[in-house]
Scaffold this motif. Structure first.
Motif, short mmCIF file in Angstrom:
data_model
loop_
_atom_site.label_atom_id
_atom_site.label_comp_id
_atom_site.label_asym_id
_atom_site.label_seq_id
_atom_site.Cartn_x
_atom_site.Cartn_y
_atom_site.Cartn_z
N GLN A 58 0.77 -1.18 -0.25
CA GLN A 58 0.04 0.14 -0.20
C GLN A 58 0.81 1.52 -0.41
O GLN A 58 0.69 2.12 -0.53
CB GLN A 58 -0.82 0.16 1.32
CG GLN A 58 0.29 0.03 3.03
CD GLN A 58 -1.39 0.40 4.06
OE1 GLN A 58 -2.60 -0.13 3.36
NE2 GLN A 58 -0.91 0.06 5.11
N PHE A 63 -3.38 6.36 -3.20
CA PHE A 63 -4.45 5.56 -3.89
C PHE A 63 -4.93 4.68 -4.81
O PHE A 63 -5.84 5.63 -5.45
CB PHE A 63 -5.87 7.14 -4.07
CG PHE A 63 -5.02 7.61 -1.58
CD1 PHE A 63 -5.89 6.87 -0.53
CD2 PHE A 63 -5.06 8.97 -1.39
CE1 PHE A 63 -6.41 7.50 0.79
CE2 PHE A 63 -4.59 9.24 -0.53
CZ PHE A 63 -5.11 8.21 0.69
N ARG A 65 -5.84 1.50 -6.19
CA ARG A 65 -5.99 -0.29 -5.72
C ARG A 65 -5.39 -1.38 -6.75
O ARG A 65 -5.17 -2.89 -6.25
CB ARG A 65 -7.61 -0.79 -6.38
CG ARG A 65 -8.40 0.49 -5.87
CD ARG A 65 -10.01 -0.29 -5.61
NE ARG A 65 -11.05 0.52 -4.66
CZ ARG A 65 -11.11 0.05 -3.67
NH1 ARG A 65 -10.31 -0.47 -3.17
NH2 ARG A 65 -11.76 1.31 -3.32
N THR A 85 -4.06 -1.83 -1.50
CA THR A 85 -5.07 -1.25 -0.31
C THR A 85 -4.80 0.41 -0.40
O THR A 85 -4.02 0.18 -0.85
CB THR A 85 -5.21 -1.62 1.29
OG1 THR A 85 -5.00 -3.13 1.10
CG2 THR A 85 -5.93 -1.01 1.40
N PRO A 86 -5.63 1.12 -1.02
CA PRO A 86 -5.78 1.93 -1.47
C PRO A 86 -4.82 2.73 -0.04
O PRO A 86 -5.35 2.78 1.08
CB PRO A 86 -7.15 2.88 -1.16
CG PRO A 86 -7.73 2.01 -2.48
CD PRO A 86 -7.50 0.66 -1.48
N TYR A 87 -4.21 4.00 -0.36
CA TYR A 87 -3.45 4.90 0.59
C TYR A 87 -3.05 5.90 0.44
O TYR A 87 -2.52 6.38 -0.58
CB TYR A 87 -2.76 3.27 1.35
CG TYR A 87 -1.83 3.71 2.46
CD1 TYR A 87 -1.83 4.10 3.81
CD2 TYR A 87 -0.04 4.16 2.63
CE1 TYR A 87 -0.84 4.50 5.03
CE2 TYR A 87 0.43 4.20 3.61
CZ TYR A 87 -0.04 4.50 4.61
OH TYR A 87 0.59 4.73 6.11
N ASP A 264 -6.95 11.89 6.80
CA ASP A 264 -6.59 10.65 6.70
C ASP A 264 -6.03 9.46 6.49
O ASP A 264 -6.31 9.77 4.68
CB ASP A 264 -8.09 10.26 7.89
CG ASP A 264 -9.26 9.96 7.41
OD1 ASP A 264 -8.74 8.72 5.59
OD2 ASP A 264 -9.75 9.37 8.00
N THR A 265 -5.30 8.91 6.62
CA THR A 265 -4.79 7.30 4.92
C THR A 265 -5.91 6.90 4.64
O THR A 265 -5.62 6.05 3.87
CB THR A 265 -4.54 6.76 6.00
OG1 THR A 265 -4.35 6.01 7.34
CG2 THR A 265 -2.83 7.43 7.03
N THR A 266 -7.23 6.99 4.62
CA THR A 266 -8.87 6.22 3.84
C THR A 266 -8.68 7.85 3.06
O THR A 266 -9.05 7.44 1.86
CB THR A 266 -9.48 6.39 4.27
OG1 THR A 266 -10.60 7.24 4.63
CG2 THR A 266 -9.35 5.49 6.07
N GLY A 267 -8.07 8.61 3.53
CA GLY A 267 -8.26 9.65 2.24
C GLY A 267 -9.66 10.78 2.62
O GLY A 267 -10.04 11.70 1.55
N ALA A 268 -10.10 10.42 3.38
CA ALA A 268 -11.43 10.78 4.19
C ALA A 268 -10.75 12.88 4.74
O ALA A 268 -9.88 12.53 5.52
CB ALA A 268 -12.10 10.16 5.05
N THR A 270 -11.02 15.24 6.92
CA THR A 270 -11.37 15.23 8.58
C THR A 270 -11.55 16.70 8.76
O THR A 270 -12.30 16.84 10.53
CB THR A 270 -10.09 14.04 8.90
OG1 THR A 270 -8.73 14.93 9.25
CG2 THR A 270 -10.09 12.93 9.13
#
Ligand code: FDA
Length: 503
Positions: A58, A63, A65, A85-87, A264-268, A270
Motif C-alpha cells: 500500500q 490511493f 487499488r 489497498t488504497p493509501y 486521513d489515511t483512507t483519503g477522507a 477529517t
C-alpha cells in the motif's frame, strides 16, 4: 473549521517549496509548509519505511487499488503490477487524456521517488528556453548553490568500470559507441560511498535492492535529508502533512487565505482549515500549482490572474523504450536502480536527444536495455478548468507525442543498426516499442515571465509566488530538478532582498 495566521505559507514540499522554506526560515520568517502526502520517516511493522519495486504494498502508490508502474508487462505477462489497498502512498500517476504524469507525494515531493539524476542543463539550451533569466547569475551562483545543497556527486569511474551492478550501463555505452554516439556520466544525489558498501555487503541494500520509484530506504539524499532538514533546523519552519490546499483567495488587506483539507489515511477529509498568510509560495509542482491558480482564476477567487495561467505545459519530451540484446550481451541480473550514464546527443541540431541509460532491475537476466529519452518536442499542452470535477484537465493529444517518439526512434534506430538489435515490444502492456503517453518530468503551466514576472512573482498579485517546475516552459533538455532548485534559489534571493514578505 479553524482559522490560523502565518507570515509565510508554502504549499508543497518538493524542490521549489523546500528552497522557499529554507530561505524563509533562515531569514527569520515564521513559515508553515503544507504537504498533501505523508512524512516518510517511521518504519512499518516489517521494519522498512518504503517498499521495493518488486514487492509493492500500500505504501507504493497514492490511493490506487493496483500499482501502475511505468513498465506494465514483461514478455507481455502481467507480472509487474500488484493489487494494493488504497493509501497515501509515495508515487502518484495522475491520468489526463493521452498523458499520465508520475509525481511524488510526501515530505520531499519528487525527491522521494525519483532516480536522483542531478544534471545542470547545457548553458546554450537553458538560454534558449529561458532567455529572460541572467545565465551568468545562474551558472555562476544558483546552479552551484543548488548542487551544493542537494549533495550532487558523480560515481567514481574506477568503481563503475568494475562493478556487476552497472554492467547494464557499460553494455549500453558500448552499443551507443558502436553507433558513433557519445555517452556521459550523469551526476546524482545518491551516496556512492553508501552504494559501494551495499555492494560489499557491509550496508543494507537500497539502490542494489530494487528500491527507487516507491522510495529508497537508504542512500538517496532526498529533500527531507537536505533542504527540508536544514529548513526545520532554522526553528522557524513547521510542516503539516496530509494537508491538501484547495482554494486561495485574497483579503482586502492584501493577505491570502488558503483553504486546506486535512485527510486521513483512507483519503477522507477529517477537517478543513482556513490559513491566512502575508506571503504565499506555491511549490505544489507543475500539476499542483497550475491547478490551484487555474481554479482560483476560473472560480473568481483570484480573478486578476492572467491568461497565461494554464499554458505552456510539456513533459520534457519524455519517451521510454527498451532494446533487446543478443544472448552474448547480457545486461546483468544485478542492476543498481540509480542511473549514472546517458547518451548525450543534444548538440545534434537535427535531432537533439539526451537519453538516460535506465536499469531494469528485475533480479534476473533480461537481455534488455532500457532508456528514458529526453527529446526537444515543441508541442505544448494547455490546462482547462473542469467545474464539474473541480479539477484542471490537461489538453494533450496522442499526436502531440509524435515528435518525441520520432526523435527517440531516429536515435535508437542508429543504435539498433550498429548492433544488429531490435526494440522490445513487450514492456508497455501492448506491442508498442515507444511509450510517450506518460512522463516523469512535468514542466510548465505557470511559465516564468508570462504567468509571473522574471522571478516567479505572480502577475497582478503582490506577495504571491511560484517556485516550482511550473515555471519552466515544457522542456529543459535534461532531468529537471537541479534547474527547478536553482531557479527557486534565484527567486528567493531576489524576493527576500526586495519584497516585504516578513511579518
Ligand atoms: P514536486 O512534484 O517535487 O513537489 C510538489 C509537492 O507538492 C508534492 O510533494 C505534492 O504532494 C505536493 N502537492 C501538490 N499539490 C498539493 C496541494 N494542493 N496541497 C498540498 N501539497 C500539494 N528529475 C530529475 O532531475 N532527475 C531524476 O532522476 C528524476 N527521476 C524521476 C523519477 C520519477 C519516478 C519521477 C516521478 C520524477 C523524476 N524526476 C527526476 C522529476 C523530478 O522529481 C521533478 O521534476 C521534481 O520533483 C519537480 O519538483 P517541483 O518542486 O516542481 O514539485
Amino acid at each position: 473549521q479553524s482559522a490560523d495566521h502565518t507570515p509565510a505559507l508554502v504549499i508543497g514540499s518538493g524542490y521549489g517549496a523546500a528552497v522557499a522554506a529554507l530561505r524563509l526560515g533562515e531569514a527569520g520568517i515564521r513559515t508553515l509548509v503544507i504537504e498533501m502526502g505523508r512524512l516518510w520517516e517511521a518504519p512499518d511493522s516489517g521494519g522498512t519505511v518504503f517498499c521495493s519495486m518488486t514487492a509493492p504494498d500500500q505504501r507504493s502508490m497514492w490511493f490506487k487499488r493496483r500499482t501502475e508502474a511505468p513498465l506494465s508487462t514483461f514478455l507481455w505477462l502481467d507480472v509487474i503490477n500488484k493489487d494494493i489497498t488504497p493509501y497515501p502512498g509515495v508515487l502518484d500517476r495522475v491520468r489526463h487524456p493521452n498523458m499520465s504524469v508520475y509525481v511524488g507525494r510526501g515530505v520531499g515531493g519528487g525527491s522521494l521517488v525519483n532516480g536522483g539524476i542531478a544534471v545542470t542543463p547545457p548553458r546554450a539550451y537553458f538560454q534558449e528556453v529561458l532567455p529572460g533569466v541572467d545565465a551568468d547569475a545562474m551558472y555562476g551562483t544558483y546552479f552551484p548553490r543548488a548542487n551544493r545543497m542537494l549533495g550532487t556527486a558523480t560515481i567514481p569511474s574506477d568503481w563503475f568500470e568494475g562493478t556487476e551492478w552497472y554492467q547494464y550501463a557499460r553494455v549500453a555505452r558500448a552499443q551507443a559507441s558502436a553507433a558513433g554516439l557519445k555517452t556521459v556520466f550523469v551526476p546524482s544525489v545518491y551516496d556512492f560511498d553508501y552504494m559501494r558498501r551495499e555492494a560489499a555487503g557491509t550496508a543494507t541494500k537500497s539502490a542494489l535492492a530494487q528500491e527507487v520509484i516507491y522510495g529508497n530506504n537508504h542512500g538517496k539524499r532526498s529533500l527531507d535529508k537536505t533542504y527540508l532538514a536544514a529548513a526545520l533546523g532554522t526553528g522557524n519552519v513547521t510542516i503539516h502533512t496530509l494537508s491538501r490546499a484547495r482554494a486561495i483567495r485574497r483579503a482586502a488587506d492584501g493577505s491570502y487565505t488558503v483553504t486546506v483539507d486535512r485527510i486521513d489515511t483512507t483519503g477522507a477529509v477529517t477537517a478543513t482549515d482556513e490559513i491566512s498568510c502575508r506571503a504565499l509560495f506555491l511549490g505544489a509542482g507543475s500539476l499542483g500549482t497550475t491547478e490551484l491558480l487555474l481554479r482560483a482564476r476560473e472560480t473568481g477567487t483570484l480573478p486578476g490572474l492572467n491568461a497565461e495561467v494554464g499554458r505552456g505545459w510539456g513533459g520534457n519530451g519524455n519517451v521510454m523504450l527498451g532494446r533487446a540484446n543478443h544472448v552474448w550481451n547480457p545486461t546483468g541480473a544485478h542492476q543498481s536502480t540509480i542511473p549514472v550514464t546517458a547518451i548525450d546527443d543534444w548538440s545534434n541540431a537535427a535531432n537533439p536527444v539526451f537519453a538516460e541509460i535506465a536499469p531494469l532491475p528485475a533480479g534476473t537476466e533480461t537481455w534488455a536495455s532500457l532508456y528514458l529519452a529526453i527529446t526537444k518536442n515543441p508541442e505544448r499542452g494547455t490546462f482547462t478548468y473542469d467545474a464539474a470535477k473541480d479539477a484542471a484537465v490537461l489538453n494533450w493529444t496522442a499526436g502531440q507525442s509524435a515528435p518525441a517518439i520520432a526523435a527517440a526512434k531516429a536515435l535508437f534506430d542508429r543504435v539498433n543498426a550498429a548492433n544488429v538489435t531490435i526494440y522490445r515490444y513487450d514492456l508497455f502492456g501492448d506491442t508498442r516499442a515507444f511509450a510517450a503517453d506518460f512522463c516523469y518530468h512535468p514542466l510548465g503551466g505557470c511559465v516564468l515571465g508570462r504567468a509571473t514576472d522574471a522571478y516567479g512573482r505572480v502577475a497582478g498579485y503582490p506577495r504571491l509566488y511560484v517556485t516550482d517546475g511550473s515555471l519552466i516552459p515544457g522542456s529543459i533538455g535534461v532531468n529537471p530538478f537541479v534547474t527547478i532548485t536553482a531557479l527557486a534559489e534565484r527567486t528567493m534571493a531576489r524576493v527576500l532582498a526586495e519584497d516585504d514578505v516578513g511579518r
